[in-house]
Design a protein around this motif. Sequence first.
Motif, PDB file in Angstrom:
ATOM      1  N   GLU A 184       0.820  -1.225   0.000  1.00  0.00           N
ATOM      2  CA  GLU A 184       0.000   0.000   0.000  1.00  0.00           C
ATOM      3  C   GLU A 184       0.855   1.278   0.000  1.00  0.00           C
ATOM      4  O   GLU A 184       0.575   2.214  -0.743  1.00  0.00           O
ATOM      5  N   THR A 185       1.897   1.294   0.828  1.00  0.00           N
ATOM      6  CA  THR A 185       2.724   2.506   0.890  1.00  0.00           C
ATOM      7  C   THR A 185       3.392   2.754  -0.471  1.00  0.00           C
ATOM      8  O   THR A 185       3.425   3.891  -0.955  1.00  0.00           O
ATOM      9  N   ASN A 186       3.846   1.679  -1.100  1.00  0.00           N
ATOM     10  CA  ASN A 186       4.426   1.833  -2.450  1.00  0.00           C
ATOM     11  C   ASN A 186       3.390   2.362  -3.437  1.00  0.00           C
ATOM     12  O   ASN A 186       3.686   3.202  -4.282  1.00  0.00           O
ATOM     13  N   ARG A 187       2.170   1.842  -3.320  1.00  0.00           N
ATOM     14  CA  ARG A 187       1.108   2.275  -4.229  1.00  0.00           C
ATOM     15  C   ARG A 187       0.856   3.780  -4.049  1.00  0.00           C
ATOM     16  O   ARG A 187       0.741   4.521  -5.026  1.00  0.00           O
ATOM     17  N   LEU A 188       0.814   4.211  -2.808  1.00  0.00           N
ATOM     18  CA  LEU A 188       0.543   5.624  -2.529  1.00  0.00           C
ATOM     19  C   LEU A 188       1.669   6.518  -3.035  1.00  0.00           C
ATOM     20  O   LEU A 188       1.429   7.582  -3.601  1.00  0.00           O
ATOM     21  N   ILE A 189       2.904   6.057  -2.855  1.00  0.00           N
ATOM     22  CA  ILE A 189       4.043   6.842  -3.361  1.00  0.00           C
ATOM     23  C   ILE A 189       3.964   6.930  -4.884  1.00  0.00           C
ATOM     24  O   ILE A 189       4.202   7.976  -5.483  1.00  0.00           O
TER      25      ILE A 189
ATOM     26  N   GLY B 241      -2.290   4.897   4.654  1.00  0.00           N
ATOM     27  CA  GLY B 241      -2.271   3.431   4.648  1.00  0.00           C
ATOM     28  C   GLY B 241      -2.494   2.847   6.025  1.00  0.00           C
ATOM     29  O   GLY B 241      -3.260   1.894   6.218  1.00  0.00           O
ATOM     30  N   GLU B 242      -1.875   3.435   7.008  1.00  0.00           N
ATOM     31  CA  GLU B 242      -1.966   2.943   8.381  1.00  0.00           C
ATOM     32  C   GLU B 242      -3.300   3.318   9.030  1.00  0.00           C
ATOM     33  O   GLU B 242      -3.749   2.657   9.964  1.00  0.00           O
ATOM     34  N   GLN B 243      -3.929   4.364   8.521  1.00  0.00           N
ATOM     35  CA  GLN B 243      -5.239   4.729   9.095  1.00  0.00           C
ATOM     36  C   GLN B 243      -6.281   3.670   8.735  1.00  0.00           C
ATOM     37  O   GLN B 243      -7.208   3.402   9.495  1.00  0.00           O
ATOM     38  N   VAL B 244      -6.110   3.070   7.579  1.00  0.00           N
ATOM     39  CA  VAL B 244      -7.027   2.007   7.157  1.00  0.00           C
ATOM     40  C   VAL B 244      -6.852   0.768   8.043  1.00  0.00           C
ATOM     41  O   VAL B 244      -7.824   0.213   8.563  1.00  0.00           O
ATOM     42  N   THR B 245      -5.615   0.368   8.262  1.00  0.00           N
ATOM     43  CA  THR B 245      -5.415  -0.891   8.985  1.00  0.00           C
ATOM     44  C   THR B 245      -5.764  -0.793  10.473  1.00  0.00           C
ATOM     45  O   THR B 245      -6.231  -1.764  11.054  1.00  0.00           O
TER      46      THR B 245
END
Length: 409
Positions: free
Chosen positions: A46-51, A73-77
């Motif tokens: 997810e973090t890669n996708r956002l970047i 990303g971390e707010q979702v999890t």
Amino acid sequence: MALIVQKYGGTSMGTPERIKNVARRIAKFQAQGHQVVVVVSAMSGETNRLIGLAKEIQAQPDPRELDVVVSTGEQVTIGLLCMALINMGLKARSYTGPQVRILTDSSFTKARILKIDEDRMRKDLEEGSVVVVAGFQGVDDAGNLTTLGRGGSDTTGVALAAALRADECQIYTDVDGVYTTDPRIVPEARKLDTITFEEMLEMASLGSKVLQIRSVEFAGKYKVRLRVLSSFQDEGEGTLITFEDDIKMEQPIISGIAFNRDEAKLTVLGVPDRPGIAYQILGPIADANIDVDMIIQNVSHDGTTDFSFTVPRGEHDRALGILEGVKAHVGARELRGDRSMAKVSVVGVGMRSHVGIASKMFRTLAEEGINIQMISTSEIKISVAIDEKYLELAVRVLHKAFELDQVPA
Ligand code: ASP
Ligand code: MG
């Protein structure tokens, strides 16, 4: 009853099914009477996708806005994990970094934690809730969202454990502990039951990607009891990171072989050998914020010498560019760059009280015809720079020579 901080990485949070598994593990600890604070990463990828998204809009994303994007990303999890816990009948509450108030400096994309407010977490724990905190993020004094650098959730976990004076910080990941070396290269590599904090720091800085290095530094500074273990196995004690002073047993001489492929070597040939030359070469490199690792200056001939150093491979071109200017300035003869370097290190606190480790390492490499180009040492490690194409062979023969495949007596 103990207070435990558990951190789950992206793979452990990768799917709804896995999130439910994480919830089951947390429930088990709570049922044993422990208070649990959980730190999570974003779902894997997810973090890669956002970047990636950010870069489609802006090739060099604005750092403040990039942090706004990647921290989602971390707010979702955290929310999903709390739902899974609530579904199982537990009390659970999620918090983003700013909600806890994980105060950081304002270095967007690589912020450092300055202070953590523990009051809300304590209150929830006392009320019997599981507290779930977003890893990797915080807030600066002015209220801006910040992130802690890639892999930063480890640091959030350790920092929370330090702030709460937790009994243990457990880092759950997709490997079951810290190994004597990478098992993908040496199938005989063994999981270590314990490793000292100093050794772990060397292993992490030398490219063992189990833990973000800053989290290890943090754990050392605040004496956090840290354990790495698998989120996919129910059994197993993982690897405990210990403090040397606390151990009574004799330490193994060598605990592991660490390596790093991403090295490059730069050489300035025919530099006039006079005071200040190292500074004139390395000063501009440091000013450009390029990390220099190993350095060699040769004996001089006819008043000139050769000067070599290593930098991360990604910085090779930039460093060479800077040296072009330096070359003209100091009157050097020639520049050379080699992007295909690797570094291999033997690491062990037992080295402090044993001689002959270096010569054994050099002999082992010589017997395989592997040329050592640079050497550096500390109290607990010996590193050599070699041609990258011999890296795997070097790791294998050293692992064997130091008998790391054998369970210590
Ligand atoms: N999600 C962030 C990253 O991928 C932080 C972390 O997982 O530790 O780097
Ligand atoms: Mg990680």
